[in-house]
Design a protein around this motif. Structure first.
Motif, PDB file in Angstrom:
ATOM      1  N   UNK A 153     -18.519   3.359  -5.030  1.00 27.11           N
ATOM      2  CA  UNK A 153     -19.609   2.168  -4.931  1.00 27.11           C
ATOM      3  C   UNK A 153     -19.435   1.050  -6.103  1.00 27.11           C
ATOM      4  N   UNK A 154     -18.797   1.462  -7.025  1.00 24.09           N
ATOM      5  CA  UNK A 154     -18.498   0.629  -8.190  1.00 24.09           C
ATOM      6  C   UNK A 154     -17.297  -0.182  -8.181  1.00 24.09           C
ATOM      7  N   UNK A 155     -17.086  -1.187  -8.860  1.00 25.50           N
ATOM      8  CA  UNK A 155     -15.839  -1.854  -9.299  1.00 25.50           C
ATOM      9  C   UNK A 155     -14.940  -0.975  -9.725  1.00 25.50           C
ATOM     10  N   UNK A 156     -15.152  -0.183 -10.636  1.00 27.33           N
ATOM     11  CA  UNK A 156     -14.403   0.450 -11.308  1.00 27.33           C
ATOM     12  C   UNK A 156     -13.806   1.643 -10.519  1.00 27.33           C
ATOM     13  N   UNK A 157     -14.633   2.300  -9.782  1.00 25.35           N
ATOM     14  CA  UNK A 157     -14.199   3.351  -8.879  1.00 25.35           C
ATOM     15  C   UNK A 157     -13.296   2.667  -7.591  1.00 25.35           C
ATOM     16  N   UNK A 158     -13.626   1.569  -7.175  1.00 21.11           N
ATOM     17  CA  UNK A 158     -12.817   1.081  -6.171  1.00 21.11           C
ATOM     18  C   UNK A 158     -11.412   0.410  -6.893  1.00 21.11           C
ATOM     19  N   UNK A 159     -11.469   0.111  -7.902  1.00 17.30           N
ATOM     20  CA  UNK A 159      -9.985  -0.431  -8.526  1.00 17.30           C
ATOM     21  C   UNK A 159      -9.284   0.883  -8.904  1.00 17.30           C
ATOM     22  N   UNK A 160      -9.917   2.072  -9.080  1.00 16.94           N
ATOM     23  CA  UNK A 160      -9.045   3.160  -9.835  1.00 16.94           C
ATOM     24  C   UNK A 160      -8.514   3.612  -8.561  1.00 16.94           C
ATOM     25  N   UNK A 161      -9.214   3.797  -7.478  1.00 18.00           N
ATOM     26  CA  UNK A 161      -8.595   4.124  -6.095  1.00 18.00           C
ATOM     27  C   UNK A 161      -7.462   3.368  -5.703  1.00 18.00           C
ATOM     28  N   UNK A 162      -7.260   2.044  -5.833  1.00 19.51           N
ATOM     29  CA  UNK A 162      -6.233   1.111  -5.491  1.00 19.51           C
ATOM     30  C   UNK A 162      -4.932   1.437  -6.633  1.00 19.51           C
ATOM     31  N   UNK A 163      -5.442   1.523  -7.920  1.00 24.04           N
ATOM     32  CA  UNK A 163      -4.389   1.836  -8.814  1.00 24.04           C
ATOM     33  C   UNK A 163      -3.616   3.139  -8.644  1.00 24.04           C
ATOM     34  N   UNK A 164      -4.427   4.230  -8.465  1.00 21.53           N
ATOM     35  CA  UNK A 164      -3.705   5.531  -8.126  1.00 21.53           C
ATOM     36  C   UNK A 164      -3.046   5.529  -6.840  1.00 21.53           C
ATOM     37  N   UNK A 165      -3.578   4.796  -5.792  1.00 17.86           N
ATOM     38  CA  UNK A 165      -2.548   4.766  -4.658  1.00 17.86           C
ATOM     39  C   UNK A 165      -1.226   3.946  -5.062  1.00 17.86           C
ATOM     40  N   UNK A 166      -1.253   2.976  -5.526  1.00 21.49           N
ATOM     41  CA  UNK A 166      -0.050   2.300  -5.936  1.00 21.49           C
ATOM     42  C   UNK A 166       0.661   2.967  -6.802  1.00 21.49           C
ATOM     43  N   UNK A 167       0.173   3.828  -7.646  1.00 23.58           N
ATOM     44  CA  UNK A 167       1.057   4.547  -8.809  1.00 23.58           C
ATOM     45  C   UNK A 167       1.856   5.670  -7.851  1.00 23.58           C
ATOM     46  N   UNK A 168       0.996   6.148  -7.150  1.00 23.05           N
ATOM     47  CA  UNK A 168       1.395   7.296  -6.304  1.00 23.05           C
ATOM     48  C   UNK A 168       2.550   6.766  -5.119  1.00 23.05           C
ATOM     49  N   UNK A 169       2.305   5.720  -4.467  1.00 23.04           N
ATOM     50  CA  UNK A 169       3.204   5.539  -3.502  1.00 23.04           C
ATOM     51  C   UNK A 169       4.368   4.472  -3.730  1.00 23.04           C
ATOM     52  N   UNK A 170       4.042   3.578  -4.593  1.00 23.58           N
ATOM     53  CA  UNK A 170       4.952   2.560  -4.769  1.00 23.58           C
ATOM     54  C   UNK A 170       6.256   2.791  -5.873  1.00 23.58           C
ATOM     55  N   UNK A 171       7.579   2.010  -5.670  1.00 25.84           N
ATOM     56  CA  UNK A 171       7.994   2.093  -6.603  1.00 25.84           C
ATOM     57  C   UNK A 171       8.704   0.746  -7.120  1.00 25.84           C
ATOM     58  N   UNK A 172       9.589   0.956  -8.314  1.00 27.98           N
ATOM     59  CA  UNK A 172      10.338  -0.410  -8.699  1.00 27.98           C
ATOM     60  C   UNK A 172      11.553  -0.669  -8.045  1.00 27.98           C
ATOM     61  N   UNK A 173      11.937  -1.858  -7.550  1.00 29.62           N
ATOM     62  CA  UNK A 173      13.127  -1.852  -6.949  1.00 29.62           C
ATOM     63  C   UNK A 173      14.154  -2.906  -8.026  1.00 29.62           C
ATOM     64  N   UNK A 174      14.940  -2.243  -8.178  1.00 26.83           N
ATOM     65  CA  UNK A 174      15.664  -3.092  -9.341  1.00 26.83           C
ATOM     66  C   UNK A 174      16.649  -4.238  -8.714  1.00 26.83           C
ATOM     67  N   UNK A 175      16.857  -4.069  -7.607  1.00 29.77           N
ATOM     68  CA  UNK A 175      17.582  -5.041  -6.951  1.00 29.77           C
ATOM     69  C   UNK A 175      16.683  -6.259  -6.592  1.00 29.77           C
ATOM     70  N   UNK A 176      15.536  -6.291  -6.771  1.00 33.39           N
ATOM     71  CA  UNK A 176      14.725  -7.514  -6.251  1.00 33.39           C
ATOM     72  C   UNK A 176      14.867  -8.661  -7.444  1.00 33.39           C
ATOM     73  N   UNK A 177      14.969  -9.785  -7.181  1.00 34.17           N
ATOM     74  CA  UNK A 177      15.393 -10.921  -8.218  1.00 34.17           C
ATOM     75  C   UNK A 177      14.167 -11.220  -8.785  1.00 34.17           C
ATOM     76  N   UNK A 178      14.318 -11.718 -10.035  1.00 33.13           N
ATOM     77  CA  UNK A 178      13.122 -11.951 -10.843  1.00 33.13           C
ATOM     78  C   UNK A 178      12.144 -11.077 -10.965  1.00 33.13           C
ATOM     79  N   UNK A 179      10.858 -11.385 -10.870  1.00 37.34           N
ATOM     80  CA  UNK A 179       9.747 -10.408 -11.028  1.00 37.34           C
ATOM     81  C   UNK A 179       9.191 -10.267  -9.356  1.00 37.34           C
TER      82      UNK A 179
END
Length: 368
Positions: free
Chosen positions: A172-198
């Motif tokens: 219900x709170x902003x910290x809890x919502x943000x933490x859920x998103x942060x945890x999901x990105x860390x668990x599922x996303x990867x860095x792609x070195x082939x992408x140009x720039x940032x």
């Protein structure tokens, strides 16, 4: 010049070949005593238009005047021999500032050097406390709940954000919502070195590509969009690394030549805590780059980065701005974000991601 007058405020216009914009900073400049314990850096950006034509123009991002609890800009000066005009401009309604330089003589030296002096410090939010930051009015936070050209808040973005919150038990709170998103990105996303720039920061593409990967503008931009989609004010913060990390992360710092060290961080706003720093993209960077062959998600160094970067930033990075959809004054161009020098000549646009041929360099020197 009606376009420029409508979309920009000229903070300082100088016809001289060298000078200082210190007057535009004076009202907010902190005292030296108040900066005890802060790091100080000198950042020098040099641009030389390699394709000399009778008309040339560059737009160079400069550090944000002030970023809450993290950064102050102390001085800003330039040297632009042969320039027709040098102007420090700001976009109303945002914190973006840039130095615009124009040349009108192909035989002139089409070069500019901008020197910034900044102060930064490590910051960490007390996520377990009740907080004492003053409450911001709804109108002040409203811009950080809006869609942008790169980050719509409907369709797959909203669907993904809602699914993340449901899987986390609907915090219900902003910290809890943000933490859920942060945890999901860390668990599922990867860095792609082939992408140009940032990266491009195109959130819809990141979610529909079938490959949840990218660089900092993509992954931290994804955090910002998903947070906004569930009603948490959030923003990307565009900048550049200015020193090696003192926290033992070889991949999370750069000193000396920082021409290619641009990095986007992110923040979300929580009542009582103010703007809370996060950086899921740098967790992915540690996984990929901290040692040859990469590190698994459960490696001690990755776990340390994950714990640190939800709620804290190291002060070895300089912020330019938090703006989206930035119109370049005197041009029809609109940039999704402004983190690199931009330029154009009579022959067209210069490639901001190709500093060797643009050409430009950025260097950092620690002062204190």
């Amino acid at each position: 010049m009606p376009l420029q007058r409508r979309h920009f405020i000229a903070l300082s216009t100088l016809a001289a070949s060298a000078g200082s914009f210190r007057g535009a900073l004076a009202a907010s400049a902190p005292s030296e005593d108040s900066l005890k314990g802060w790091r100080q850096y000198e950042i020098t950006t040099k641009v030389q238009v390699s394709e000399k034509t009778p008309r040339a123009r560059v737009w160079i991002p400069v550090p944000v005047k002030h970023l809450e609890n993290y950064q102050h800009t102390l001085d800003l000066s330039f040297n632009a021999p042969g320039a027709k005009k040098v102007e420090l401009v700001a976009q109303p309604g945002s914190d973006v500032r840039m130095v615009m330089v124009e040349w009108a003589d192909a035989s002139a030296a089409q070069t500019v050097e901008i020197t910034s002096r900044i102060a930064t410090r490590d910051i960490a939010a007390d996520l377990g406390g009740s907080g004492h930051e003053r409450r911001l009015p709804a109108a002040a936070l409203r811009p950080y709940l809006q869609p942008t050209s790169l980050a719509p808040l409907h369709g797959i973005v909203k669907e993904t954000a809602d699914r993340i919150q449901a899987d986390a038990g609907h915090p219900r709170d902003a910290v809890g919502k943000a933490r859920a998103i942060y945890e999901w990105i860390v668990a599922n996303a990867t860095r792609n070195p082939a992408v140009a720039g940032c990266g491009t920061g195109d959130v819809s593409y990141t979610l529909t590509s079938g490959n949840l990967s990218g660089k900092c503008a993509d992954l931290n931009g994804l955090f910002t969009a998903l947070a906004r989609a569930v009603g948490v004010p959030a923003r990307d913060v565009y900048g550049v690394r200015v020193e090696d990390s003192a926290r033992g992360f070889k991949s999370l710092g750069k000193s000396g030549d920082i021409t290619k060290a641009q990095h986007c961080r992110a923040q979300f706003h929580a009542e009582g805590l103010g703007w809370v720093p996060v950086d899921p993209a740098d967790v992915a960077k540690v996984m990929l780059e901290e040692q040859p062959g990469g590190l698994p998600k459960d490696a001690p160094k990755v776990r340390a980065a994950k714990a640190l970067l939800f709620g804290a930033w190291e002060g070895n990075w300089m912020a330019y701005n938090t703006a989206a959809d930035v119109r370049l004054p005197g041009s029809e161009r609109v940039e999704g974000f402004l983190m690199y020098p931009q330029g154009e000549t009579a022959n067209g646009r210069l490639d901001s991601l190709d500093p060797a041929n643009f050409s430009y360099t950025i260097a950092s020197r620690k002062l204190a």
